[in-house]
Structures are given as C-alpha cells and as structure tokens.
Design an enzyme around this catalytic site. Structure first.
Site, PDB file in Angstrom:
ATOM      1  N   THR A 137    -122.722  14.726  -5.446  1.00  0.00           N
ATOM      2  CA  THR A 137    -121.511  14.542  -6.240  1.00  0.00           C
ATOM      3  C   THR A 137    -120.892  13.199  -5.843  1.00  0.00           C
ATOM      4  O   THR A 137    -121.109  12.714  -4.728  1.00  0.00           O
ATOM      5  CB  THR A 137    -120.499  15.673  -5.985  1.00  0.00           C
ATOM      6  OG1 THR A 137    -120.255  15.739  -4.591  1.00  0.00           O
ATOM      7  CG2 THR A 137    -121.041  17.012  -6.462  1.00  0.00           C
ATOM      8  N   TYR A 188    -124.239  22.797  -3.903  1.00  0.00           N
ATOM      9  CA  TYR A 188    -124.292  23.430  -2.588  1.00  0.00           C
ATOM     10  C   TYR A 188    -123.741  22.463  -1.552  1.00  0.00           C
ATOM     11  O   TYR A 188    -123.936  21.259  -1.666  1.00  0.00           O
ATOM     12  CB  TYR A 188    -125.753  23.743  -2.229  1.00  0.00           C
ATOM     13  CG  TYR A 188    -126.358  24.772  -3.122  1.00  0.00           C
ATOM     14  CD1 TYR A 188    -126.719  24.436  -4.425  1.00  0.00           C
ATOM     15  CD2 TYR A 188    -126.559  26.070  -2.689  1.00  0.00           C
ATOM     16  CE1 TYR A 188    -127.260  25.380  -5.272  1.00  0.00           C
ATOM     17  CE2 TYR A 188    -127.115  27.028  -3.534  1.00  0.00           C
ATOM     18  CZ  TYR A 188    -127.456  26.676  -4.813  1.00  0.00           C
ATOM     19  OH  TYR A 188    -127.988  27.606  -5.650  1.00  0.00           O
ATOM     20  N   SER A 217    -117.220  17.971  -1.983  1.00  0.00           N
ATOM     21  CA  SER A 217    -118.390  17.126  -2.269  1.00  0.00           C
ATOM     22  C   SER A 217    -119.694  17.862  -1.988  1.00  0.00           C
ATOM     23  O   SER A 217    -119.743  18.671  -1.072  1.00  0.00           O
ATOM     24  CB  SER A 217    -118.316  15.934  -1.350  1.00  0.00           C
ATOM     25  OG  SER A 217    -118.273  16.403  -0.031  1.00  0.00           O
ATOM     26  N   CYS A 218    -120.748  17.614  -2.764  1.00  0.00           N
ATOM     27  CA  CYS A 218    -121.917  18.504  -2.636  1.00  0.00           C
ATOM     28  C   CYS A 218    -123.269  17.901  -2.986  1.00  0.00           C
ATOM     29  O   CYS A 218    -123.366  16.822  -3.520  1.00  0.00           O
ATOM     30  CB  CYS A 218    -121.715  19.711  -3.525  1.00  0.00           C
ATOM     31  SG  CYS A 218    -120.438  20.783  -2.939  1.00  0.00           S
ATOM     32  N   PHE A 219    -124.279  18.702  -2.663  1.00  0.00           N
ATOM     33  CA  PHE A 219    -125.676  18.412  -2.989  1.00  0.00           C
ATOM     34  C   PHE A 219    -126.140  19.325  -4.124  1.00  0.00           C
ATOM     35  O   PHE A 219    -125.492  20.325  -4.431  1.00  0.00           O
ATOM     36  CB  PHE A 219    -126.560  18.791  -1.806  1.00  0.00           C
ATOM     37  CG  PHE A 219    -126.396  17.953  -0.590  1.00  0.00           C
ATOM     38  CD1 PHE A 219    -126.855  16.657  -0.566  1.00  0.00           C
ATOM     39  CD2 PHE A 219    -125.825  18.483   0.567  1.00  0.00           C
ATOM     40  CE1 PHE A 219    -126.754  15.895   0.582  1.00  0.00           C
ATOM     41  CE2 PHE A 219    -125.716  17.733   1.713  1.00  0.00           C
ATOM     42  CZ  PHE A 219    -126.184  16.426   1.718  1.00  0.00           C
TER      43      PHE A 219
END
Ligand code: NAD
Length: 911
Positions: A345, A714, A260-262
């Site tokens: 995400t 990221y 999971s991300c930014f």
C-alpha cells in the site's frame, strides 16, 4: 516509604521517579544510557522540563533519589518497578516495542524476589499481557510477579505539575491486589483512581488521545472554514468554550497535533517450531493462526526472518501481530534492478539505503534510483539435523499405525525369543509373525524399546508400510550432499501422485522424469535411491525416462515432513533449506538447476547465462534468497509459459565471477562446457544492476507504478520493525499507533471509524496548509529563505518528536526552501534530526534576510518580540503564525503580510 525502581530516565521516567521521591519514597532510576546517568549524577538535566531540576536536586540531597545503569542495584530492594522506556514511533505511527521488551527481559533475568511491574510506556492494547509473557518466559526460575498498566498522561512542559496534580490515575491489572498496592503509592496525590483490567487501561490512554486529537482536528477544520468565510476562529472557540458542555480546553486552532500493508501473496520467511525457515505466503501464515475472515491476531511464538536496522545485521524477529483487512486505495509496485519488486500500500514503510544509513520512508516517497537492499547473509539459525531418524519421526505421524520395522540380517527373527514374552496380546495378535517375517509394527517396536528388551542399532533397521512392503527404506537417512541433491532433483523434475493400486489400495508414487539424454542425472538419482535402500521401477517413452518409487513413507517424507509440495505449482524448498551448511545448500540448488536449469549463450556464444524456471512463486522467492546466501545475486523475471498458460518465474544468473562460483551447478558434464566459455570471456564485465555490500546486495529503483485496488491486504508487526520478503528484500513492517492504530484496530474488526479517519486526514492537512499559505504568499518557495520560530512540538519542552514544525520544514526543504530557525531549548535535538537547518541565536537572527517567518511553537518569549525590528530585518515582511500568537490588525499596521490560522482573510476580516 516504599522502595521503587524506575526503568528509563526520559521525560516520563525522570518526572515519575522524582515525583515519587518527593512523596517520600526511596527511588532508584535505571537507564542504559550511561552518559545520561553520569550527567544526572553530576546534577545535569538530560531534558528540559520546568521545575524539574530543583526537585531532582532536593531529592538527591535527601538520599531518596538515585541514578544508576545497574538493574541489580535498581531492583535490589524494590517492591515496585515502573517501565518508562521509550516507544518511538515509526513512519506509520506504530509503537516500537523493542525497548519495552529489553526492559522486561532484563527485569526477568535480574529479579531475585517478587515484584509488581508497572508499565507506563504507551503500548498497543494487549501489550500488558505480552510483558507478562516475556518476563515469565525469560525468568531463569519462576519468581512471582504481577503486571499493572498505568498509562502516563503527563504533558511535557507541565510535567511536574501534572505528576503532582493528575486529573486521574488509571490502573489496570488482572491482579487486583497488585493494583491496590500501586494505588497506595498514588493516594497522597488525592486524585480519582480508576481501577480496571489491563486492556481497558491501555484503551483509556488511546481513547483519551484520540478524543483530544478529535477536538483539535474539529477546531482546525472550523478554522479553515473561518478563513474562507472571514470569521475569526479564536473568537469562535471562545464563544463555544463558555458552554459548559463544551469547555475551553483543546479548542485552539493551530498547525495540528502531532495502516499500511502487503498483499497476501507476499512471501515471508517463517521459522517453524524447530527453528527451520520456510518461505510462506503471508496469506498462508495468517490462515495458519486463524480462520477468521478479518482479524488482528497475536500469534504466540511465531518468528520470521528480519533485519536489525541498528546493527545492520539479519536477525530472527518475533511476530507480534498479523492482520488481514479489506482495502480500497492505492497500491504501489516498486520495481528495482535485477527484476525485483515490492508491492505494498502507498503508505507502507520501505527501507532505503542512503549515504547516512538506513532510512525508513513511506512507499509513496520512494523515487527512481533509490537503493533497496536484498539480504545475503542469513542470521544465526538452528542447525538442520545431520540425519533423519524415520523411526522417530514417523512415530508421531499419521502413518504411525501403518508402518512396519524390519531388520537387515534377520535380527528380529534371531532375537525373537528374548522379547516375545513382553508383547501384550492386545497389542499384537500373532507375535510369531515377527519371527516368521523378521518385521514388527512400529508401535510394537517402540513398546519393546521402551521396555528395554529390544536394542538393535538403528542403521540396521528398515521401514515400510504394510501396503507397499516391497519398498523398504533405511530407517536412518543422512542429510548429506546426496540427499540434498535428490531433493533438488525432485523439486525440478519430480511429482507425487496418489492412485488406486490393486484391491483399491492407494498407491503413493514419487516420480522423477528426465530427458533421455540426461543420463548423468538419471544415474545419480538411481544411485542415491539405492543407497537409501529404496527400490524403484523405470518407464520410458519417446524422450523421457521416468524413475518411479512407490512408497507412502518416501512420499510422506517429501510432502509432509520436508513440505516440498507435490506438483510444480506448489513446490517449496525443503523445510530446512536455509538451516543446512553452505555445501548442502549448494547441492540442493545443484539438483534443482540440473533438472530445470538451462545454459543460454549470449553475445554470439561468447558469454552465457544460467536460467532456472519454476511456476511456484514461493519457491522462486526462496531460491533467490538461497542463492544470495551463497553470494550469487540473480535477476528475476516473470513470463507466461506458452504451453501451460502459467506464469513462470525465471531466475537468471550472469557475470563472470558468479558463473565461476556456480560452474558445477548443472553437474559435471555441463560444468566443462561452462568452464570453456568462461575461459574465453573477453571482458569480465562487473555485474550491473546491483552492488555487493556483504550483508546485503543493493538494487536500484527503476520504476514505480500506482494502481487503485479493492482487495484484502495483510500486515505483520515484528519486534524489529522489519521483515524479509520475496527474494530477501529488506522492508519495513506495517502497523500504526494511537489515533491511526485505534482506527486500524476498528477497521480490522469490520468497523468503519469515519470520525477517527477524518481526524487523521484533517491533522495531516493542517500541516500542508501552512506550506500552502507560504506558496500563496511567496509564489514559489524554491530558493527562498524561511525562518522558523520554535521547533519543539509544544512550548516548554525540548521534545521534537511529532513536531509539526519539523514536518512542515521537511515539506518546504523538499521544495527547495532554505530554513533558519530558533528554539529556546529544542535546537540541539532538532539539529541532530535535521542538520540542514541553520540554527540561530535568537528570533531576530532568524528574521535576518528571511522571505518569511513561521511561528511554529508558542513559546512565551515570542510574545515579547520587537516586531518593528523584525520587519526591518526581513527581506519580505511575511509572517505565517501557526499558533495565533499575535493580533492580526496590529501586525498589519506594522506593515506585515500576516497570516494566522482561521482568522478570516477573505471576508470583512483582517488580512
Ligand atoms: N513524553 C510524554 O509526554 C509522554 C506522555 C505520555 C506517555 N508517554 C510514553 O511514555 C514512554 C516514555 O516516554 P519518554 O518521553 O519518557 O521517552 P524518552 O525517550 O524520553 O526516554 C526513554 C528512556 O528510556 C531509556 N531506555 C531505553 N531502553 C532502556 C532499557 N532497556 N533499560 C533502561 N532504560 C532504557 C532511554 O535511554 C531513555 O532515557 C513512551 O512510551 C511514551 O509514549 C510519554
């Protein structure tokens, strides 16, 4: 007999401690949970594990096994210390390492003699090195130690047997002697010992788990096909298992095993080496530590603003890992009141506030009206310097060779005779110039100071570069209200340009441009610059008045030291904006708002709002947090600037209390105007859009948008599992473990682990499949009563972590089902996690009035059930057997509508 200390008395610690005592060693187990230790001392087991109680009792009686909460007692004579603390899983599957960190730190602080530290907790690859770093950095004085990784493979419910008869023991260390010493402990077990390096040992644990999960997912997928085609998966597995290359193990279909991300543009608040907080885009944070395209990196010593969900307070957290990877999939934009936004995400953990406290949920599960928190209180931070000693700071800058020091009062000229003889000729060819001009190069100044032959109070010194000798600057600049306001003016109205001056020399010019009418601010800037010793010139054109300072040092101070940027789009708050006092923070904002802020009347001039606009996203994000630290909650909007076609971030402050608090933020003149309007406020409307909760403000989700993207993303793993992002939003971090972690690590290294991804997908589906079966049979589960036999993740244990039963129950409850359940030992644990479940005394009570019963854990006692009685008790005789415990034909004969896993309903089969 060896002296062993075991840290943590959970499933792993208690079994290992007792096991080693049984082998004749002297073991002290340490746990921070005093209740657990007291219970153990009284002979009560904190966990359910067959055969363990007798073994504990025997070894305590023989004086080989002790329980304590004291590390001193545990480590006193120990040669080996096993870390067996928990590494609980977050929603994204990441291992939470805070207990391992705490254990390592306490070991480091307590140890008085050399130790071999053995890590048994399941930790991401590379953590062994990290444990060693923690111990090394925490020890008050260096005492030798080695770290050995010895991953645990025990299965709950059979743990004692697994300890005594392991298939193998894996030992990983960079120190072979330490591995060999640990191997001696395991020799009596007569199992193969694999000796390897730290990372390989950690990887063996992951790869083993992933392989087992693969087998389960494989047979689960086959089971679904079996159902469709009318084959029986149990017999399929049996038939396969006789093949020696395949074997029978882990081929039982069931309800499944338990990134999971930014975006790069997300703002995080990073602490620099001095402990000063800087708002930085995640992309820049990543690029600061590596220039790799895609990477998983462990940045040393990097820290960010974070939030401790246990204490409910802000804290600084260590960054364990930052990653960058390409991502194709869904991205969610969660919009909250006050114009705040979270963009992550779909599977990123988000922290929401509920009546029961903080809850970590996937972005996907966030719903309108959920409460999201914006940090207000800052954690304890290093203090900003009270003054900037430029002589000191410039010494290590790239300007060092160009800087000259001069003294007010002709001091250098007067003292020349005292120090001249000490100046080496290779350092300065014409020393008499010092006497002539009352100035010397910075390098000579430092040389003389260090020789002890020059001692002039710093406040008598000024500095400048050879090229702009006209612009001297005091060597000491107090970080006071004036200075902070000046920086604020710069952020709003200033810029730095470099242009060709006379003879091709580069001129660094800092310009402050105000409207002609803004004499209050112009005078303020002039005064402050003069007090700093700086000369300036002024230019005016139609409406604007510009104050220009031509100084490389002043430009360096603002651009390179304070990192304030040079143009509107790259402006940043000064590097210690969050580290200064409230008063200074306010003065900085005053400068900024005076320059770029506007008062906008609303409600026919009866009320007003103050707005501040900037095109720098990261400055806007940081300014919002800075305002929050002063109890001002602003709303944020984005708007295209007509002229420049740039996106402007508009920070808006409203509400009587807030306006009152900051009525001087636009300077004295406009403060009067604000106060006048405030006096006439008809209604002191309480602010809407947020609620104040001291440590944070609460906003509400108003909208969630989903879009499919193909871009780089990221992620960040911190020691507290949370991170503060734009405008102080408290949010979960991202980082997955085990199968998903392995897949993730592979992806970030440019691979596409199709099999692992498929394994995860199948496992996920397997749980949904049970819920779907119930839907099929009951048409709608809303309002129906569904009984569960078994809650533990497997038989013979009370452990509910990763339990499929609870995952399925959660899905059903969300759809309005009522749940009754029975488990021989796991009910207290499950009740704590899901108090909504009605717990029953036995399987029959579960069946009473139930519309369906689900068999979720294959406890032996469920094999002996009087099914006739069960059917009569149930409202509808529907049974979904998630563990294939019963004979389908028999169940049908008894009048049940029976569904098992993979036992062909649609063909000639059984249903
Ligand atoms: N349970 C299993 O089947 C199993 C199997 C293989 C590996 N593991 C791994 O082993 C580790 C331990 O698992 P577990 O199931 O025994 O966990 P657990 O939660 O049952 O026990 C952990 C214990 O550590 C104690 N503790 C926490 N911080 C401490 C500290 N600083 N000092 C002293 N004690 C502290 C807790 O109070 C608790 O009693 C985890 O990393 C887990 O992933 C577990």
């Amino acid at each position: 007999m060896k002296q062993i200390c075991v840290i943590g008395t959970g499933y792993v610690g208690l079994v290992n401690g007792t096991g080693f005592a049984e082998l004749g060693n002297h073991v002290v187990t340490v746990d921070i949970d005093a209740k657990k230790v007291e219970a153990l001392k009284a002979g009560k087991m904190p966990i359910y594990e067959p055969g363990l109680e007798e073994l504990v009792e025997r070894n305590v009686r023989a004086g080989r096994l002790h329980f304590t909460t004291s590390y001193e007692e545990g480590l006193k004579d120990a040669e080996f210390v096993f870390i067996c603390v928990g590494t609980p899983e977050g929603v994204d599957g990441e291992a939470d390492l805070k207990y391992v960190r705490a254990a390592a730190e306490t070991i480091a602080k307590t140890m008085t003699h050399p130790l071999i530290v053995i890590n048994k907790s399941t930790v991401p690859v590379g953590t062994g090195d990290w444990v060693a770093d923690i111990i090394r950095n925490t020890q008050p004085k260096p005492i030798p130690f080695s770290v050995v990784s010895c991953p645990e493979f025990l299965r709950e419910g059979a743990a004692v047997n697994d300890f005594m008869h392991p298939d193998r023991t894996v030992l990983g260390s960079l120190d072979k002697r330490a591995s060999e010493a640990v191997a001696q402990l395991y020799l009596p077990l007569r199992a193969p010992i694999v000796m390897t390096d730290l990372r390989t040992a950690e990887m063996i644990k992951y790869a083993s788990n992933a392989f087992l999960a693969t087998r389960i997912s494989f047979i689960n997928e086959i089971s679904i096909i079996c159902e469709k085609l009318g084959a029986d998966v149990i017999e399929v597995a049996q038939g396969m298992g006789f093949d020696k290359r395949i074997g029978h193990h882990f081929l039982q279909a069931g309800v499944g095993y338990g990134g999971s991300c930014f975006e790069g543009d997300e703002t995080v608040f990073v602490l620099d080496d001095d402990g000063f907080v800087n708002a930085q885009p995640l992309r820049a944070f990543f690029e600061d530590v590596t220039d790799e395209y895609i990477e998983v990196i462990k940045p040393q010593g990097k820290r960010v603003l974070s939030f401790n969900l246990e204490t409910g307070c802000p804290e600084v957290a260590d960054v364990f890992v930052v990653t960058r990877r390409p991502y194709q999939g869904d991205m969610l934009t969660i919009k909250t009141s006050m114009g705040r936004k979270i963009r992550v995400t779909y599977d990123h953990p988000v922290i929401r506030l509920t009546d029961d406290g903080f809850e970590r949920v996937l972005a996907d599960e966030i719903r309108p009206n959920d409460q999201i928190m914006m940090l207000k209180m800052l954690p304890e931070l290093a203090s900003a310097p009270r003054q900037l000693n430029l002589i000191e700071l410039l010494r290590v800058s790239e300007l060092a060779n160009d800087v000259h020091v001069s003294a007010i009062d002709e001091t250098f000229t007067q003292l020349y005779a005292q120090f001249a003889q000490y100046i080496p000729s290779e350092m300065l060819r014409h020393p008499y110039e010092i006497k002539q001009n009352n100035r010397m190069p910075l390098s000579v100044y430092w040389y003389l100071v260090e020789q002890g032959v020059l001692d002039v109070p710093i406040d008598k010194l000024q500095i400048y570069t050879a090229k702009d000798s006209a612009t001297k600057l005091n060597a000491i600049i107090p970080v006071d209200t004036d200075f902070m306001r000046l920086i604020g003016y710069y952020l709003a109205e200033g810029h730095i340009s470099i242009d060709e001056g006379r003879a091709g020399a580069k001129r660094h010019r800092i310009q402050f441009t105000f409207h002609q009418d803004e004499s209050e601010y112009l005078d303020d800037v002039r005064d402050i610059l003069s007090r700093m010793g700086l000369k300036f010139i002024e230019r005016n054109n139609t409406n604007a008045q510009t104050i220009i300072v031509s100084s490389r040092i002043f430009a360096w101070l603002i651009r390179d030291y304070l990192k304030c940027g040079t143009q509107s789009h790259n402006k940043r708050l000064p590097r210690f904006a969050f580290n200064v006092s409230r008063t200074l923070r306010y003065e900085l904002l005053r400068g900024m708002f005076s320059g770029d802020g506007a008062i906008t009347p609303v409600n026919q001039g009866k009320n007003l709002i103050i707005e501040y606009a900037t095109v720098s996203k990261h400055m806007a994000d940081a300014t919002v947090l800075l305002l929050q630290s002063l109890d001002v909650i602003a709303s944020v909007r984005q708007r295209m600037m007509n002229k420049s076609k740039q996106l402007a971030h508009i920070i808006r402050i409203s509400g009587y209390e807030q306006m009152n608090r900051i009525s001087t933020i636009l300077g004295e003149k406009r403060s009067e105007h604000i106060q006048n309007i405030l006096k006439n406020y008809q209604r002191r409307i309480t602010p809407h859009g947020y609620e104040d909760a001291d440590v944070f403000a609460i906003t509400h989700v108003v909208d969630i948008q989903r879009e499919t993207v193909d871009q780089m993303v990221y992620s960040l793993k911190t020691s507290l599992d949370t991170v503060i992002t734009a405008g102080g939003t408290i949010i979960g971090q991202c980082f997955p473990k085990d199968v998903s972690a392995l897949s993730y690590m592979a992806q970030t290294h440019g691979m596409h682990p199709q099999l692992l991804n498929a394994v995860m997908e199948i496992n996920d589906f397997q749980r949904k499949h049970v819920a779907l079966k119930l839907h099929d049979l009951l048409h709608d589960v809303n309002g129906k009563t569904i009984g569960f036999w078994g809650l533990a993740f497997k038989e013979n244990t009370d452990d509910i972590r990763e339990s499929p039963a609870l995952a399925i129950i959660k899905m059903l409850m969300e759809q309005g089902a009522k749940i009754r359940a029975y488990d021989p030992v796991a009910m207290p644990n499950a009740a704590e996690e899901m108090p909504e479940i009605v717990m029953c005394n036995n399987p029959y009570e579960v069946a009473e009035g139930a519309d369906a019963v689900v068999v979720a854990t294959p406890w032996n006692e469920f094999k002996q059930i009087d099914m006739e009685r069960v059917r009569k008790l149930m409202k509808q005789p529907i049974m979904v057997d998630g563990r294939n415990m019963y004979e389908p034909a028999k169940m049908r004969e008894l009048g049940f509508v029976y569904r098992a896993v993979g036992r062909g309903y649609n063909g000639e089969g059984i249903a």
